[in-house]
Design a protein around this motif. Structure first.
Motif, PDB file in Angstrom:
ATOM      1  N   HIS A  46       4.527   0.918 -12.514  1.00 42.09           N
ATOM      2  CA  HIS A  46       4.686   2.155 -13.284  1.00 42.09           C
ATOM      3  C   HIS A  46       6.155   2.350 -13.651  1.00 42.09           C
ATOM      4  O   HIS A  46       7.062   1.795 -12.998  1.00 42.09           O
ATOM      5  N   ASP A  92       0.491  -0.167  -8.756  1.00 43.82           N
ATOM      6  CA  ASP A  92      -0.952  -0.080  -8.567  1.00 43.82           C
ATOM      7  C   ASP A  92      -1.493  -1.510  -8.583  1.00 43.82           C
ATOM      8  O   ASP A  92      -0.886  -2.408  -9.181  1.00 43.82           O
ATOM      9  N   GLY A 151       3.359   5.884  -5.679  1.00 44.18           N
ATOM     10  CA  GLY A 151       3.189   5.932  -7.133  1.00 44.18           C
ATOM     11  C   GLY A 151       3.954   4.885  -7.908  1.00 44.18           C
ATOM     12  O   GLY A 151       3.877   4.851  -9.137  1.00 44.18           O
ATOM     13  N   ARG A 196       0.835  -1.213   0.000  1.00 44.51           N
ATOM     14  CA  ARG A 196       0.000   0.000   0.000  1.00 44.51           C
ATOM     15  C   ARG A 196       0.867   1.259   0.000  1.00 44.51           C
ATOM     16  O   ARG A 196       0.535   2.248  -0.657  1.00 44.51           O
ATOM     17  N   LYS A 247       2.122   1.826  -3.432  1.00 40.50           N
ATOM     18  CA  LYS A 247       1.024   2.333  -4.258  1.00 40.50           C
ATOM     19  C   LYS A 247       0.825   3.826  -4.024  1.00 40.50           C
ATOM     20  O   LYS A 247       0.650   4.603  -4.971  1.00 40.50           O
ATOM     21  N   GLU A 248       0.870   4.243  -2.772  1.00 43.04           N
ATOM     22  CA  GLU A 248       0.701   5.659  -2.443  1.00 43.04           C
ATOM     23  C   GLU A 248       1.861   6.507  -2.963  1.00 43.04           C
ATOM     24  O   GLU A 248       1.668   7.664  -3.349  1.00 43.04           O
ATOM     25  N   VAL A 281      -0.030  -7.030 -10.120  1.00 46.03           N
ATOM     26  CA  VAL A 281       0.473  -5.701  -9.743  1.00 46.03           C
ATOM     27  C   VAL A 281       0.953  -4.965 -10.990  1.00 46.03           C
ATOM     28  O   VAL A 281       1.719  -5.524 -11.794  1.00 46.03           O
TER      29      VAL A 281
END
Length: 212
Positions: free
Chosen positions: A165, A150, A147, A141, A144-145, A162
Motif C-alpha cells: 500500500h 496485504d 496496513g 502478518r 498486514k495488520e 505481496v
C-alpha cells in the motif's frame, strides 16, 4: 534686411526635460539567471574535488543495474513509525521494519512484490536459524495488520505475492487512528515535503502537516 536663422536644438538640449516634468529612468538591466546544478552534477563535482582518485568502477551507480525502488523516508518508516504503531496497538515492540524493507527490495512494479524464497527473505530480514521463516511470517502478518501490506497465504501459509500500500497514506491513517504521535507524523510529512511528495498527505485539497 538681415534674415534670422533658427538652428535646431543641440542633442544635450533636446535631452533636457522642461522644468516641472518628471524624468523616467531607463529600466534596470536584467540579471542573467544562473543555471542551478542538478544533485547528480553536484555529487559528481564533489567527488571529483574531494575524492579525485576514485574511478567510476570503484563505486556502484544506477547505470550498473541491481537497484531497487523504495520510498526515501524508508528509514523513518521502518525504525520509527512501525515500531511506535506496533507498540501502541499491541503493547509490544516489533522488529517488523526490517521485513518491510526486504519486501520493498523485492518490488516488481504495479504495487506488487514477489517473495520467491521465504527462507532467503527471512535471512535478508535478519532472521536465521530454524525459526527464521516463522519469525518472517509473524512480522508479515504484523505489517498486514498495520496496513502497510496485504497478501493471500498460499499452501502451508507460504507468502509469495505481496501488495504494498502507499506508505504515506498508511502513515496518515495510523496518525488519524491515534497509533502514532504528532511529532512522528510531522517528521514524516516534513521529509516527504522536502523530497517533493508532500501532496501525498493532502486531505480534500488541503495540506495536512500534523499541526492543530
Amino acid at each position: 534686411m538681415t534674415k534670422t536663422t533658427t538652428l535646431p536644438p543641440s542633442p544635450a538640449a533636446a535631452a533636457t526635460p522642461a522644468p516641472g516634468l518628471a524624468t523616467t529612468a531607463p529600466p534596470p538591466a536584467r540579471k542573467t539567471k544562473r543555471k542551478r546544478k542538478s544533485p547528480v552534477d553536484t555529487a559528481k563535482q564533489y567527488r571529483a574535488t574531494h575524492f579525485p582518485t576514485i574511478k567510476d568502477e570503484d563505486v556502484w551507480d544506477r547505470g550498473r543495474g541491481g537497484w531497487a525502488s523504495l520510498p526515501r523516508p524508508m528509514g523513518l518508516i521502518t525504525n520509527v513509525v512501525i515500531k511506535e504503531a506496533h507498540k501502541n496497538m499491541y503493547k509490544t515492540s516489533s522488529a517488523a521494519g526490517t521485513t518491510y524493507t526486504t519486501v520493498w527490495l523485492h518490488y516488481q512494479g504495479h504495487g506488487m512484490s514477489r517473495i520467491e524464497n521465504e527462507a532467503d527473505a527471512a535471512l535478508e530480514s535478519g532472521y536465521g536459524g530454524e525459526r527464521g521463516i516463522t519469525t518472517f511470517r509473524r512480522h508479515m502478518r504484523a505489517l498486514k495488520e498495520l496496513g502497510f501490506i496485504d497478501f493471500i497465504e498460499e499452501s502451508r501459509g507460504r507468502v509469495k505475492w505481496v501488495l504494498l500500500h502507499n506508505p504515506y497514506q498508511v502513515v496518515k491513517q495510523l496518525y488519524a487512528d491515534g497509533h502514532i504521535n504528532k511529532t512522528t507524523y510531522s517528521t514524516i510529512f516534513e521529509r516527504a515535503d522536502a523530497i517533493g511528495v508532500g501532496d501525498e498527505f493532502d486531505d480534500d485539497g488541503e495540506a495536512t502537516d500534523g499541526s492543530e
